[in-house]
Each structure stands twice: as C-alpha cells, then as structure tokens.
Motif scaffolding. Structure first.
Motif, short mmCIF file in Angstrom:
data_model
loop_
_atom_site.label_atom_id
_atom_site.label_comp_id
_atom_site.label_asym_id
_atom_site.label_seq_id
_atom_site.Cartn_x
_atom_site.Cartn_y
_atom_site.Cartn_z
N LEU A 57 -54.38 84.41 6.92
CA LEU A 57 -55.82 84.69 6.83
C LEU A 57 -56.36 84.24 5.47
O LEU A 57 -57.42 83.59 5.40
CB LEU A 57 -56.07 86.18 7.03
N THR A 58 -55.64 84.55 4.41
CA THR A 58 -56.07 84.16 3.06
C THR A 58 -56.13 82.64 2.93
O THR A 58 -57.07 82.09 2.35
CB THR A 58 -55.11 84.74 2.00
N VAL A 60 -56.61 80.42 5.32
CA VAL A 60 -57.74 79.89 6.09
C VAL A 60 -59.05 80.16 5.36
O VAL A 60 -59.93 79.29 5.29
CB VAL A 60 -57.76 80.50 7.50
N GLN A 61 -59.20 81.35 4.80
CA GLN A 61 -60.41 81.67 4.06
C GLN A 61 -60.58 80.75 2.85
O GLN A 61 -61.68 80.25 2.58
CB GLN A 61 -60.37 83.14 3.60
N CYS A 64 -61.65 77.32 4.05
CA CYS A 64 -63.06 77.32 4.45
C CYS A 64 -63.97 77.21 3.23
O CYS A 64 -64.97 76.48 3.24
CB CYS A 64 -63.39 78.59 5.23
N GLU A 65 -63.62 77.93 2.18
CA GLU A 65 -64.42 77.88 0.95
C GLU A 65 -64.38 76.48 0.34
O GLU A 65 -65.41 75.96 -0.12
CB GLU A 65 -63.90 78.91 -0.04
N VAL A 96 -57.64 86.05 13.22
CA VAL A 96 -58.10 85.13 12.17
C VAL A 96 -59.46 84.55 12.55
O VAL A 96 -60.35 84.42 11.69
CB VAL A 96 -57.06 84.00 11.95
N ARG A 97 -59.63 84.21 13.83
CA ARG A 97 -60.91 83.68 14.29
C ARG A 97 -62.03 84.70 14.09
O ARG A 97 -63.14 84.36 13.67
CB ARG A 97 -60.83 83.27 15.76
N ARG A 99 -62.21 87.01 11.90
CA ARG A 99 -62.49 87.22 10.48
C ARG A 99 -63.13 86.00 9.81
O ARG A 99 -63.90 86.16 8.85
CB ARG A 99 -61.20 87.59 9.74
N THR A 100 -62.80 84.82 10.29
CA THR A 100 -63.24 83.60 9.60
C THR A 100 -64.18 82.71 10.42
O THR A 100 -64.85 81.84 9.87
CB THR A 100 -62.03 82.74 9.19
#
Length: 314
Positions: A57-58, A60-61, A64-65, A96-97, A99-100
């Motif tokens: 998750l981290t 992917v986040q 994205c940033e 994950v989807r 959350r992101t």
C-alpha cells in the motif's frame, strides 16, 4: 502523452515514467526503484502478511504521488508472481484499490513472457530474425520464442532467483557462503523443470538471436566482464555459457556479504546471485545456447509499447 508504469515484482517496486506517442520511441523521464521483497511476506500458508500488505500500500501511494508530480496523463500498475500466487492476493489488491484508487493488473507468467518478448523484438528489430528471450525474475523464469512480435511459445516456470534462494539457499540471506550440495540440488531441480519447456522451444528451430533480460542476467554478465550500466543502454553486452560457468564457480565459493561489495552487484540482491546463476546456467544448457545478448528493454517497456499500440491515430 506522459505514461507512468508501476511494476510490483517479487523483489522490487519500479516506477517508470516515459514520454511517447503511438509509433514513437518511449523517452524515459523518471525512473524510481525500491526494494520491497513482497514474496518474503508470503508465508507457508500462501497468505500475504499484514506487513506485506502495508508495504505494498505504501509503495503504491508513493508511486501515485511521484506520477502526479511528474504530470502523468495515464498511470498503470501491474503485479506479477508474488501477488498472483498469494491465496489472499486479490483481496489485498481490492483493499489497495479502495485506499488509492489504483486498479492493479495481475499478469500471468505467460503474459510477462509475451510482453517482455515484444519489448525485445522492438529493441533489436526484425533483422534479429527468430528470437529466443529469457528473463529471470524474483519468482519466475520466463521464456518466449518466435519470429513475429507475438511469440509462438511463451512459458513461465517457478525458477525465480528469489524463490530458489528461499527454497535451496536460505543461509545466503545471512551473508554466508552457499551450500554446494544445495546448489547441486537446485541445478537438478531446474533441469527437471526446464526439460519439457526446452523441448517445446527447440521444436521451433534454432534461434537467430538469444536475448536475456532482467537484473539477474545483467548482474551475471557484469561479473563475467560486460560493460557497466554507466556505459549506456546501447553498448553491446554478452554473456557466454563458458563465462557463466566461471561465474557460477566463483559465486558458489564466496560469502554473499563479500559478493555485495563487487561492482555491478546490488547489495540487496547479492544473496540471490548464486541461485540466479545456477538457474541461468541450467537454462542455457537445456536450450543448448552458447551465448546470450543482454537486452535493456523488458516487461515495463513491453507494457508501455502495448499501450501505445492501442492508441488511435497514425
């Protein structure tokens, strides 16, 4: 358009941002790589741990940033063997989807082989003739062969360098020297899995060019004397079966902590080099390949090229 591709593998998370349009050469604009070792978060019950899910998750986040900061018009994310083999992999991807907002595409091993083959074909061109492409990842070994842009044979075997290290050489993670008996057992195991795959590939006829991609093959070629990455993508690099045999002998007798200090060897992957070397040698032997060219383009570039091909326009 500016396109970002996030590749979540068994070992690393790699974000590549390129500028390109249909029919154009993808120009790299941003490249970021970090170690995740997602496969090591999958337990004996084949369940990805909470710690692994949090790390994913981290990652992917963060990607994205970065993609937003780079001004990406489109962002694609893909995952390979570690997630597709986890019993709760799809559940994790759904969370994950949520959350992101990122829909991560799960590629099969055969998809990986086909997309990597496409990238290699585009890099070397039609003059390369019949191609054979080899790629050793963290969880699997991909093989593809053919005369066109889509291979006639695309195969995936559970012979990744990370997977084989965990199964046969667990002591290597602690910086120790590989167990020679375990290396022999790994070689026999690889030969057994490769035999039917080699039969399918060799039935197509002899390749005009054999290309190896992936960090594992690049590291082995560097240890055998190939030019460093700093020399640039277009510098020809080769790895011969003879040179690979010498590398296998060397890495079989050195502690992984010492191996990590050598030029061209990533400290975070040094412990996987012996297993990767044995798998590579077994692959060349099974296919009767005396030499491979090292290709700079692989899965990520294949994904980008396939997406660009799907765009409209001339």
């Amino acid at each position: 358009m500016r396109l970002g591709v996030l590749d979540v593998g068994s070992n690393t998370v790699h974000l590549l941002v390129v500028d390109a349009h249909r029919g154009a050469h993808p120009t790299p604009m941003h490249d970021d790589k970090s170690v995740l070792r997602l496969a090591e978060h999958v337990g004996p019950d084949d369940v990805l741990s909470k710690a692994g899910e949090k790390a994913l998750l981290t990652a992917v986040q963060n990607a994205c940033e970065q993609a937003e900061a780079q001004g990406c018009d489109e962002f694609m994310a893909l995952v390979t063997s570690a997630i597709r083999e986890a019993a709760n992999g799809m559940e994790v991807l759904e969370r994950v989807r949520e959350r992101t907002g990122v829909e991560m595409q799960v590629l099969s091993g055969e998809d990986e082989a086909r997309l990597t083959f496409l990238a290699v074909r585009r890099w070397f061109g039609w003059s390369a003739g019949r191609l054979l492409v080899l790629d050793i990842g963290g969880g699997s070994l991909e093989l593809a062969a053919g005369i066109d842009e889509d291979p006639e044979v695309a195969l995936s075997l559970p012979l990744g360098a990370g997977r084989m290290t965990r199964r046969f050489l667990p002591q290597a993670r602690e910086g120790g020297r590989p167990d020679l008996a375990a290396l022999e057992a790994l070689d026999e195991h690889a030969a057994q899995l490769l035999a039917p795959a080699a039969e399918k590939i060799t039935s197509l006829g002899a390749p005009d060019l054999v290309v190896a991609t992936s960090k594992t093959f690049r590291t082995l070629a560097r240890l055998a004397g190939a030019a460093p990455s700093s020399a640039g993508l277009r510098v020809p690099r080769e790895l011969t079966a003879v040179g690979l045999g010498q590398v296998v002998g060397f890495v079989s007798r050195i502690e992984s902590a010492a191996l990590a200090e050598l030029p061209g060897v990533s400290a975070d992957r040094a412990h996987q080099v012996p297993a990767g070397a044995v798998v590579a040698a077994a692959t060349l032997r099974a296919l009767d390949v005396p030499c491979v060219r090292i290709g700079p383009w692989a899965l990520r570039e294949g994904v980008i090229l396939r997406r660009l091909d799907s765009l409209g326009g001339v």
